[in-house]
Design a protein around this motif. Structure first.
Motif, PDB file in Angstrom:
ATOM      1  N   UNK A  10      -1.785  15.978   5.005  1.00 55.61           N
ATOM      2  CA  UNK A  10      -0.600  15.277   4.537  1.00 55.61           C
ATOM      3  C   UNK A  10      -1.011  14.144   3.599  1.00 55.61           C
ATOM      4  N   UNK A  11      -0.557  14.214   2.358  1.00 57.63           N
ATOM      5  CA  UNK A  11      -1.029  13.279   1.341  1.00 57.63           C
ATOM      6  C   UNK A  11      -0.802  11.812   1.724  1.00 57.63           C
ATOM      7  N   UNK A  12       0.329  11.522   2.335  1.00 61.39           N
ATOM      8  CA  UNK A  12       0.601  10.147   2.754  1.00 61.39           C
ATOM      9  C   UNK A  12      -0.483   9.641   3.694  1.00 61.39           C
ATOM     10  N   UNK A  14      -8.123   7.292   2.838  1.00 66.39           N
ATOM     11  CA  UNK A  14      -8.917   6.930   1.658  1.00 66.39           C
ATOM     12  C   UNK A  14      -8.941   5.419   1.429  1.00 66.39           C
ATOM     13  N   UNK A  15      -7.801   4.787   1.666  1.00 67.00           N
ATOM     14  CA  UNK A  15      -7.697   3.354   1.389  1.00 67.00           C
ATOM     15  C   UNK A  15      -8.679   2.540   2.224  1.00 67.00           C
ATOM     16  N   UNK A  16      -9.097   3.098   3.358  1.00 62.42           N
ATOM     17  CA  UNK A  16      -9.982   2.325   4.230  1.00 62.42           C
ATOM     18  C   UNK A  16     -11.318   3.007   4.470  1.00 62.42           C
ATOM     19  N   UNK A  63     -13.003   5.050  -3.385  1.00 64.10           N
ATOM     20  CA  UNK A  63     -11.953   5.805  -2.684  1.00 64.10           C
ATOM     21  C   UNK A  63     -10.576   5.324  -3.105  1.00 64.10           C
ATOM     22  N   UNK A  64     -10.447   4.027  -3.210  1.00 65.58           N
ATOM     23  CA  UNK A  64      -9.178   3.494  -3.696  1.00 65.58           C
ATOM     24  C   UNK A  64      -8.957   3.882  -5.154  1.00 65.58           C
ATOM     25  N   UNK A  91       6.692  14.806   0.429  1.00 68.90           N
ATOM     26  CA  UNK A  91       6.991  15.882   1.382  1.00 68.90           C
ATOM     27  C   UNK A  91       8.492  16.162   1.423  1.00 68.90           C
ATOM     28  N   UNK A 122      -7.451   7.249  -5.149  1.00 64.73           N
ATOM     29  CA  UNK A 122      -6.009   7.268  -4.873  1.00 64.73           C
ATOM     30  C   UNK A 122      -5.231   7.073  -6.170  1.00 64.73           C
ATOM     31  N   UNK A 157       0.814  -1.216   0.000  1.00 62.11           N
ATOM     32  CA  UNK A 157       0.000   0.000   0.000  1.00 62.11           C
ATOM     33  C   UNK A 157       0.847   1.265   0.000  1.00 62.11           C
ATOM     34  N   UNK A 186     -14.011  -0.088  -5.246  1.00 66.77           N
ATOM     35  CA  UNK A 186     -13.970   0.927  -4.202  1.00 66.77           C
ATOM     36  C   UNK A 186     -13.665   2.304  -4.786  1.00 66.77           C
ATOM     37  N   UNK A 237       2.153   0.460  -7.857  1.00 68.07           N
ATOM     38  CA  UNK A 237       0.755   0.767  -7.608  1.00 68.07           C
ATOM     39  C   UNK A 237       0.555   0.806  -6.110  1.00 68.07           C
ATOM     40  N   UNK A 238      -0.657   1.006  -5.697  1.00 69.18           N
ATOM     41  CA  UNK A 238      -0.962   0.916  -4.278  1.00 69.18           C
ATOM     42  C   UNK A 238      -1.653  -0.404  -4.003  1.00 69.18           C
ATOM     43  N   UNK A 239      -2.227  -0.983  -5.066  1.00 70.08           N
ATOM     44  CA  UNK A 239      -3.051  -2.173  -4.908  1.00 70.08           C
ATOM     45  C   UNK A 239      -2.623  -3.216  -5.918  1.00 70.08           C
ATOM     46  N   UNK A 247       0.882  21.595   5.042  1.00 68.05           N
ATOM     47  CA  UNK A 247       0.783  20.145   4.956  1.00 68.05           C
ATOM     48  C   UNK A 247       1.154  19.502   6.293  1.00 68.05           C
ATOM     49  N   UNK A 303      -4.010   9.417   1.972  1.00 62.88           N
ATOM     50  CA  UNK A 303      -4.189   8.229   1.145  1.00 62.88           C
ATOM     51  C   UNK A 303      -4.520   7.011   1.998  1.00 62.88           C
TER      52      UNK A 303
END
Lengths: 177, 177
Positions: free
Chosen positions: A92-94, A100-102, B146-147, B94, B150, A27, B144, B128-130, B31, A97
């Motif tokens: 903070x984008x990290x 958002x993932x959950x 929301x995902x 960041x 992302x 993730x 999803x 990727x994230x997924x 941020x 995200x």
DNA sequence: CGAGGATACATCGGTTCCGATGTATAAAAG
DNA sequence: CTTTTATACATCGGAACCGATGTATCCTCG
């Protein structure tokens, strides 16, 4: 943030630490790797707070696995954290995200929309990275090509996210009739 | 990262802690805010490492100011950190933005380009994230919303940054004849 | 059958982070 | 003339982070 990810993944299914680590690495690991020495203490914290339970499953593969299961209180805590994230989690984008993932675990579309609206409000604030006094500087006003890059990239991100936020909020509003 | 920002700002001009804080807040504060209790120990660390010097300037405004000046070693350290950032400084947006904000202090265009190329290489990795097993999932394959968001946002950022990186690298290469 | 790699968990110590709190002074606002 | 706000610095303690290191098993490949 790490704790949120742990709670989020365990909400779907019980996992042992090592597998959890792999999922968290998939993730967010390409941006910010998860050290085991950060993960295991975090698991212990959540266990001490009774948000998850540990069941030892001896010798099935290698070392005895500790299968982690979210408790009911853990589920509630997850939803609390998702419904009411700290300001940092929004900006903070990290962190954002990870929220958002959950966010789907927050079943109520209204509550989901409320979280998205907080992010929307943040992105709509006129913020820059560079100022002339109080006046935010635009990319075109900077000589420094690298600083100009920061603004260019941030603006593109912001545009893309605003578009996504608005359409997603529309369909959430429609869902919440 | 905080330390890099301190060195970077002091490279331009001597400042006292409070003013430094305002500048760092303008740069990254929207941020991730900077607590004073993080800033002052960081200043002390850099002072102990002889990267900066402190001159007490009594009572001009309110409490006595400690004007901070970068030492020669501090300047060298700044350039070292800019020329050879840790992997995290490249991958985490960041941190990366902080590197970019001060990259101009690295006078050699070749060295600047080398840093940008590291970021380019990172963005070109298929991440990727997924995942479905090892295969990175595309936005369209996720239910999803929301995902999906992302991935949509990350892709837009990545595109914008790749474009900027490539044009900037071109002009740096031209400058370095 | 021996080496290397993946699986799985854990601790230790140093560093960093950060909210809360404290101390002063000077300028601006009421 | 008093309160508030801004300026300016600082410490403390708890939490979190993370690289290094350790232990032990199982599987695969040569």
């Amino acid at each position: 943030m790490l704790e949120l990810a742990i709670l989020g993944f365990l909400h779907d299914t019980p996992l042992h630490g090592y597998e959890l680590r792999k999922r968290i690495t998939a993730l967010t690991g390409h941006v910010k790797p998860v050290a085991e020495s950060t993960l295991y203490p975090a698991i212990k914290r959540l266990e001490n707070a009774q948000l998850l339970e540990r069941a030892t499953q001896p010798g099935s593969v290698a070392a005895p696995r500790h299968v982690l299961t979210l408790t009911e209180e853990g589920g509630r805590e997850l939803r609390r954290r998702l419904a009411d994230p700290a300001r940092r989690d929004i900006t903070d984008e990290n962190r954002w995200f990870t929220v958002l993932a959950f966010l789907r675990h927050l079943e109520d579309p209204e509550a989901q929309a409320a979280v998205l609206r907080r992010r929307l409000a943040f992105l709509e604030e006129p913020a820059s990275f560079f100022y002339d006094g109080d006046r935010p500087l635009r990319a075109e006003e900077l000589d420094d090509p690298f600083r100009r890059g920061i603004l260019t990239i941030a603006r593109a991100t912001s545009q893309a996210e605003l578009t996504w936020l608005r359409t997603t909020l529309d369909s959430l509003d429609a869902a919440g009739h």
